[in-house]
Design an enzyme around this catalytic site. Structure first.
Site, PDB file in Angstrom:
ATOM      1  N   ALA A 173      53.580  74.740  24.545  1.00 21.11           N
ATOM      2  CA  ALA A 173      52.864  76.499  23.675  1.00 21.11           C
ATOM      3  C   ALA A 173      51.472  75.524  24.083  1.00 21.11           C
ATOM      4  O   ALA A 173      50.982  74.489  23.938  1.00 21.11           O
ATOM      5  CB  ALA A 173      53.000  76.315  22.683  1.00 21.11           C
ATOM      6  N   GLY A 203      57.430  73.123  25.061  1.00 15.77           N
ATOM      7  CA  GLY A 203      57.699  75.012  24.517  1.00 15.77           C
ATOM      8  C   GLY A 203      58.220  74.485  26.006  1.00 15.77           C
ATOM      9  O   GLY A 203      59.112  76.278  26.555  1.00 15.77           O
ATOM     10  N   GLU A 257      61.799  74.095  26.302  1.00 17.10           N
ATOM     11  CA  GLU A 257      62.732  74.853  25.654  1.00 17.10           C
ATOM     12  C   GLU A 257      62.862  76.329  26.614  1.00 17.10           C
ATOM     13  O   GLU A 257      63.947  77.057  26.571  1.00 17.10           O
ATOM     14  CB  GLU A 257      61.956  75.676  24.562  1.00 17.10           C
ATOM     15  CG  GLU A 257      61.926  74.076  23.294  1.00 17.10           C
ATOM     16  CD  GLU A 257      61.103  74.374  22.202  1.00 17.10           C
ATOM     17  OE1 GLU A 257      59.827  74.269  22.585  1.00 17.10           O
ATOM     18  OE2 GLU A 257      61.258  74.588  21.218  1.00 17.10           O
ATOM     19  N   GLU A 269      56.812  67.261  21.499  1.00 14.89           N
ATOM     20  CA  GLU A 269      56.458  68.083  20.082  1.00 14.89           C
ATOM     21  C   GLU A 269      55.940  66.914  18.662  1.00 14.89           C
ATOM     22  O   GLU A 269      55.209  67.312  17.343  1.00 14.89           O
ATOM     23  CB  GLU A 269      57.001  69.109  19.339  1.00 14.89           C
ATOM     24  CG  GLU A 269      56.976  70.765  19.779  1.00 14.89           C
ATOM     25  CD  GLU A 269      57.737  70.875  21.702  1.00 14.89           C
ATOM     26  OE1 GLU A 269      57.958  69.427  21.949  1.00 14.89           O
ATOM     27  OE2 GLU A 269      57.827  71.254  21.798  1.00 14.89           O
TER      28      GLU A 269
HETATM   29  C1  LIG Z   1      50.260  68.606  30.060  1.00 14.70           C
HETATM   30  C2  LIG Z   1      49.779  67.123  30.129  1.00 14.70           C
HETATM   31  C3  LIG Z   1      50.996  66.314  31.256  1.00 14.70           C
HETATM   32  C4  LIG Z   1      48.619  67.376  31.576  1.00 14.70           C
HETATM   33  O1  LIG Z   1      48.261  66.249  31.906  1.00 14.70           O
HETATM   34  P1  LIG Z   1      47.198  65.803  32.118  1.00 14.70           P
HETATM   35  O2  LIG Z   1      46.546  64.738  32.812  1.00 14.70           O
HETATM   36  O3  LIG Z   1      47.767  66.521  33.833  1.00 14.70           O
HETATM   37  O4  LIG Z   1      45.586  66.638  31.999  1.00 14.70           O
HETATM   38  P2  LIG Z   1      45.598  66.359  30.678  1.00 14.70           P
HETATM   39  O5  LIG Z   1      46.240  65.833  28.973  1.00 14.70           O
HETATM   40  O6  LIG Z   1      43.773  66.363  30.673  1.00 14.70           O
HETATM   41  O7  LIG Z   1      44.962  68.693  30.576  1.00 14.70           O
HETATM   42  C5  LIG Z   1      44.629  69.199  31.139  1.00 14.70           C
HETATM   43  C6  LIG Z   1      43.744  69.898  30.052  1.00 14.70           C
HETATM   44  O8  LIG Z   1      45.441  70.613  29.559  1.00 14.70           O
HETATM   45  C7  LIG Z   1      44.326  70.773  28.139  1.00 14.70           C
HETATM   46  N1  LIG Z   1      46.118  70.961  27.556  1.00 14.70           N
HETATM   47  C8  LIG Z   1      46.997  70.427  27.828  1.00 14.70           C
HETATM   48  N2  LIG Z   1      48.302  70.961  27.503  1.00 14.70           N
HETATM   49  C9  LIG Z   1      47.924  71.338  26.660  1.00 14.70           C
HETATM   50  C10 LIG Z   1      48.627  71.970  25.738  1.00 14.70           C
HETATM   51  N3  LIG Z   1      50.521  72.269  25.212  1.00 14.70           N
HETATM   52  N4  LIG Z   1      47.859  73.133  24.949  1.00 14.70           N
HETATM   53  C11 LIG Z   1      46.726  73.536  24.948  1.00 14.70           C
HETATM   54  N5  LIG Z   1      45.526  72.727  25.952  1.00 14.70           N
HETATM   55  C12 LIG Z   1      46.440  71.267  27.008  1.00 14.70           C
HETATM   56  C13 LIG Z   1      44.318  69.028  27.541  1.00 14.70           C
HETATM   57  O9  LIG Z   1      43.894  69.723  26.331  1.00 14.70           O
HETATM   58  C14 LIG Z   1      43.337  69.604  28.906  1.00 14.70           C
HETATM   59  O10 LIG Z   1      42.156  69.922  28.393  1.00 14.70           O
HETATM   60  P3  LIG Z   1      40.685  69.556  28.064  1.00 14.70           P
HETATM   61  O11 LIG Z   1      39.452  70.696  27.922  1.00 14.70           O
HETATM   62  O12 LIG Z   1      40.506  68.695  27.186  1.00 14.70           O
HETATM   63  O13 LIG Z   1      40.330  68.583  28.666  1.00 14.70           O
HETATM   64  C15 LIG Z   1      49.218  66.842  29.477  1.00 14.70           C
HETATM   65  O14 LIG Z   1      48.030  67.557  28.664  1.00 14.70           O
HETATM   66  C16 LIG Z   1      50.333  67.062  27.435  1.00 14.70           C
HETATM   67  O15 LIG Z   1      51.175  66.457  28.076  1.00 14.70           O
HETATM   68  N6  LIG Z   1      49.886  67.956  27.407  1.00 14.70           N
HETATM   69  C17 LIG Z   1      50.354  68.237  26.199  1.00 14.70           C
HETATM   70  C18 LIG Z   1      51.994  68.452  26.059  1.00 14.70           C
HETATM   71  C19 LIG Z   1      52.869  68.551  24.730  1.00 14.70           C
HETATM   72  O16 LIG Z   1      52.586  68.245  23.799  1.00 14.70           O
HETATM   73  N7  LIG Z   1      53.429  69.896  24.585  1.00 14.70           N
HETATM   74  C20 LIG Z   1      54.114  70.604  23.203  1.00 14.70           C
HETATM   75  C21 LIG Z   1      53.039  71.676  23.298  1.00 14.70           C
HETATM   76  S1  LIG Z   1      53.213  72.180  21.176  1.00 14.70           S
HETATM   77  C22 LIG Z   1      54.905  73.336  21.196  1.00 14.70           C
HETATM   78  O17 LIG Z   1      55.010  73.181  22.693  1.00 14.70           O
HETATM   79  C23 LIG Z   1      55.329  73.601  20.298  1.00 14.70           C
HETATM   80  C24 LIG Z   1      57.078  75.005  21.048  1.00 14.70           C
HETATM   81  O18 LIG Z   1      57.539  73.788  20.542  1.00 14.70           O
HETATM   82  C25 LIG Z   1      56.862  76.082  20.616  1.00 14.70           C
HETATM   83  C26 LIG Z   1      57.057  76.091  18.950  1.00 14.70           C
HETATM   84  C27 LIG Z   1      56.561  77.517  18.886  1.00 14.70           C
HETATM   85  C28 LIG Z   1      55.743  78.030  18.248  1.00 14.70           C
HETATM   86  C29 LIG Z   1      55.989  78.690  16.623  1.00 14.70           C
HETATM   87  C30 LIG Z   1      54.873  78.643  15.319  1.00 14.70           C
HETATM   88  C31 LIG Z   1      55.682  79.157  13.915  1.00 14.70           C
HETATM   89  C32 LIG Z   1      54.882  77.918  13.702  1.00 14.70           C
HETATM   90  C33 LIG Z   1      55.167  79.152  12.246  1.00 14.70           C
HETATM   91  C34 LIG Z   1      54.666  78.187  10.826  1.00 14.70           C
HETATM   92  C35 LIG Z   1      53.795  79.231  10.160  1.00 14.70           C
HETATM   93  C36 LIG Z   1      54.045  78.619   9.035  1.00 14.70           C
HETATM   94  C37 LIG Z   1      52.537  78.874   7.487  1.00 14.70           C
HETATM   95  O19 LIG Z   1      51.678  80.032   8.222  1.00 14.70           O
HETATM   96  O20 LIG Z   1      52.884  79.476   6.753  1.00 14.70           O
END
Ligand SMILES: CC(C)(COP(=O)(O)OP(=O)(O)OC[C@H]1O[C@@H](n2cnc3c(N)ncnc32)[C@H](O)[C@@H]1OP(=O)(O)O)[C@@H](O)C(=O)NCCC(=O)NCCSC(=O)C[C@@H](O)CCCCCCCCCCCCC(=O)O
Length: 709
Positions: A51, A90, A93, A113
């Protein structure tokens, strides 16, 4: 796009636009009678990083993930995920909602996450246990660790691994399964395979998770969600997943952990006052490096370099030190290689007593004893021996990098690279930009740090730099609290409950109390040079606590001598036990100085120790020694055991409220007027006066920005 397949690229993250694109494309593909199967693949040879974390801070828009994945799984045409570089969060998932998964051999998969203070809330906590069983799912979801494609294959998470093109392999698989029944491929239909002793498994995991979590909520919530997969039908499990996510999603911990994610990446984007920046300065290539001094730090640094594929020449002054250094470094490399099932790269390091052997290296890291005169003599010698364009780096933990540069023939090529012990384990690298360090030199040190797997933070050249400058004041508060009535174990317990990996007195014992003793002697704070006119417990007009000096005089140097603030089974012992002798020693000390011990609350311990860190952080920002509060926070998270789920001292201050921090510091300063560091900094006062703006705006409130970076 072909008659049989409808392929749509995903960008790195599942932003609202990407979710919309997938939802619509999949719906079209399902409807289109020419399409027999679908392959989902990513843009630029990746699959998906999950996500879009940036969206979490805004009002959610676009199609939600859960129904989108459900629609894919429920579809009547096979959908195959082609996982090239990664399927994380995500992204995995989404892949679990597909009917088949193909991964490239180099791909990484995981549900990280938990590291963002969340749980896999797009069905991940319910589908994964149904596929892998409970123990593996608990492991992956509560730790967030990434796994290789091979491990994913063993666990059944992917159906095929290919060395070739993953998209082509996925197309091939998709074509081969057209017409086969899809019901058995829908993970939400599966019953979760249960271990014989379900309660036992969860009890054990919860104990482990709580111990590791140090107060973080997400790992415990992750375990609870997996338990729901064991006990409830899929749809009710999903409700449980959502409820747990709702609690986490709006928590301060999730905000702190997501802040850390971006702050870690922002730290790499350094800039200098002369306009040089991370994106306009080219680093030098480093193929060979020298390491001088094979004490604890030098050994760890040599191991890091070799593991990163850099050939190392390690230099010592005497045969005995060289021998023990060689044995230690080889041992570390061999143990690491054994763990990873590879051959130890011992051929990449040579050990020598001769500095002459450094004549061809690209860069040298000096890691000798923390003594300016000694370091200067080493740097002068390096100037003579090394190639004129070799970079000279010092691992000093607080000495003036520019003074060292001044004895060389190349001040622009001198930079500080401050590693943290043990250097092959700790993630932080402070890169100290001297006033004369060139952009190329800074770029090389920062890039080298990244290559060594470190989080490199550029800092200015002031005593103690960022980390140790703040540490000194934190340690002072802990000592003052002992004088006033606390015990080492009470202070440590309060700090550990706050979330620090180790209390400050345990850390001091681990590092060795003699290190600070030597520094204080060199600074003239103890010994014959102390001005006899100073009142006891005061130096240079401010409060001074001689307790650690008195301990050292008794030979209590910490773990290495078996006794320090705590008692250990033997010299080098690790298990810290409260020592009744310390309690008597503190009582006698208070008696001698007429101090009446008072009851000290946990709140006071935490506030004094933690707010004094932030207060100094504000001064560091004003002095221009750190570029941003995020950099200070990353130094503390990665170098000093600060609990990540509290973001860092600056983030924590913002979260508690700057007005509260100011008011508490004023209160403690009124009580202790002889501790100037409890006096709120000018920047903190100004920020509170400006109604506590968000962290990104703090810099605008520094009157004259005097960046040393
Ligand atoms: C992906 C990586 C492994 C890449 O690594 P690499 O070294 O190649 O590059 P960088 O780390 O430098 O990243 C490049 C660039 O990209 C940005 N970035 C990377 N990943 C993300 C991301 N997931 N989101 C946004 N931006 C990202 C990074 O910041 C860099 O940009 P910058 O400008 O900063 O240089 C590595 O990046 C990595 O490990 N990323 C994270 C992977 C991760 O953790 N993924 C999980 C994300 S969370 C998720 O997926 C959640 C899911 O389970 C979905 C859940 C459903 C959501 C439902 C929400 C409902 C909640 C409702 C509650 C309401 C409550 C209320 O209001 O009352």
């Amino acid at each position: 796009c072909s008659d049989e397949l409808f392929i749509r690229p995903l960008s790195l993250v599942l932003s609202a636009a990407v979710r919309k694109g997938i939802t619509e494309a999949v719906a079209r593909a399902f409807k289109d009678t020419r399409v027999k199967a679908v392959v989902l693949c990513g843009e630029n040879g990746k699959f998906c990083g999950g996500a879009d974390i940036r969206e979490f801070a805004k009002a959610m828009s676009g199609p939600p993930l859960v129904p989108m994945i459900h629609a894919i799984e429920a579809g009547e045409k096979p959908v195959v995920a082609a996982i090239e570089e990664m399927a994380l969060g995500g992204g995995l998932e989404l892949a679990l909602g597909c009917h088949y998964r193909v991964a490239h051999a180099k791909a990484r998969l995981g549900l990280p996450e938990v590291t963002l203070g969340l749980l896999p809330a797009a069905g991940g906590t319910q589908r994964l246990p149904r596929l892998t069983g409970i123990p593996a799912a608990l492991d992956l979801i509560t730790t967030g660790r990434h796994i290789s494609a091979q491990e994913a294959l063993k666990l059944g998470i992917v159906d095929r691994v290919t060395e070739g093109n993953a998209v082509e392999a996925a197309v091939e698989l998709a074509l081969s399964v057209v017409g086969r029944p899809l019901a058995p491929r829908r993970l939400s239909n599966h019953a979760t395979p249960l271990p014989a002793d379900l309660d036992g498994v969860f009890e054990e995991v919860l104990v482990q998770v709580k111990r590791r979590a140090r107060g973080a909520m997400a790992p415990v919530a992750c375990a609870k969600a997996v338990r729901a997969a064991a006990e409830l039908p899929y749809s009710r499990g999903l409700e449980c997943e959502r409820e747990l996510m709702n609690t986490l999603f709006t928590s301060g911990q999730a905000r702190a952990l997501q802040y850390c994610f971006f702050a870690q990446r922002a730290a790499g984007k350094w800039s200098l006052p002369n306009g040089a920046r991370w994106d306009n300065s080219r680093p030098r290539a480093v193929h060979t490096a020298g390491v001088i001094g094979l004490g604890t730090m030098g050994r760890g640094i040599a191991v890091c370099l070799v593991k990163a594929g850099i050939s190392v020449v390690a230099v010592e002054t005497e045969e005995k030190q060289l021998d023990s250094g060689r044995r230690a470094v080889r041992g570390m490399l061999e143990r690491d290689a054994k763990r990873r099932g590879v051959t130890a790269p011992l051929h990449m390091i040579t050990f020598t007593l001769s500095m002459q052997q450094l004549r061809d290296v690209d860069l040298v890291i000096e890691a000798v004893f923390e003594d300016m005169a000694l370091k200067k003599s080493v740097f002068a010698e390096l100037s003579r021996v090394c190639r004129p364009n070799a970079l000279l780096c010092t691992n000093t933990s607080g000495l003036d990098v520019d003074e060292l540069a001044s004895v060389t023939d190349r001040p622009p090529l001198v930079v500080g690279m401050h590693f943290f012990a043990p250097a092959h384990v700790m993630k932080l690298l402070e890169v100290i930009c001297g006033p004369r360090s060139s952009p190329e030199t800074v770029a090389t040190a920062m890039t080298l740090g990244k290559r060594l797997g470190k989080v490199s933070v550029a800092v200015g050249n002031c005593p103690g730099f960022v980390g140790n400058r703040m540490l000194k004041l934190y340690l002072d508060q802990a000592h003052f609290l002992l004088e006033e009535g606390a015990s080492p174990e009470q202070v440590d317990q309060a700090l550990e409950e706050f979330g620090f990996a180790l209390g400050i007195f345990k850390v001091a014992d681990l590092s060795g109390l003699d290190i600070g003793w030597r520094v204080r002697k060199a600074a003239g704070l103890i010994g014959p040079d102390v001005d006899p006119k100073f009142p006891s417990r005061h130096r240079q007009g401010r409060r001074y606590c001689p307790l650690p000096d008195l301990l050292c005089e008794q030979g209590r140097l910490g773990q290495k001598s078996g006794r320090g603030w705590y008692l250990y089974d033997s010299a080098g012992g690790k298990e810290a036990r409260p020592d009744p002798a310390i309690s008597s020693f503190l009582q006698e000390y208070r008696l001698r100085y007429g101090i009446s011990a008072r009851r000290i609350t946990e709140q006071e311990v935490v506030e004094r120790c933690v707010f004094v860190l932030a207060n100094e952080g504000f001064r560091i920002l004003e002095d221009g020694m750190a570029a941003a509060p995020e950099d200070i926070d990353m130094v503390y998270v990665f170098g000093y055991g600060w609990p990540r789920h509290r973001g860092g001292p600056m983030f924590h201050a913002a979260q508690v409220g700057l007005a509260t921090v100011l008011q508490r510091l004023e209160f403690y300063h009124r009580q202790n007027p002889d501790i100037p560091h409890l006096q709120p900094s000018t920047l903190l006062r100004r920020l509170v006066g400006a109604r506590s703006p968000p962290m990104q705006q703090w810099k605008q409130h520094i009157r004259s920005i005097n960046s040393q970076l």
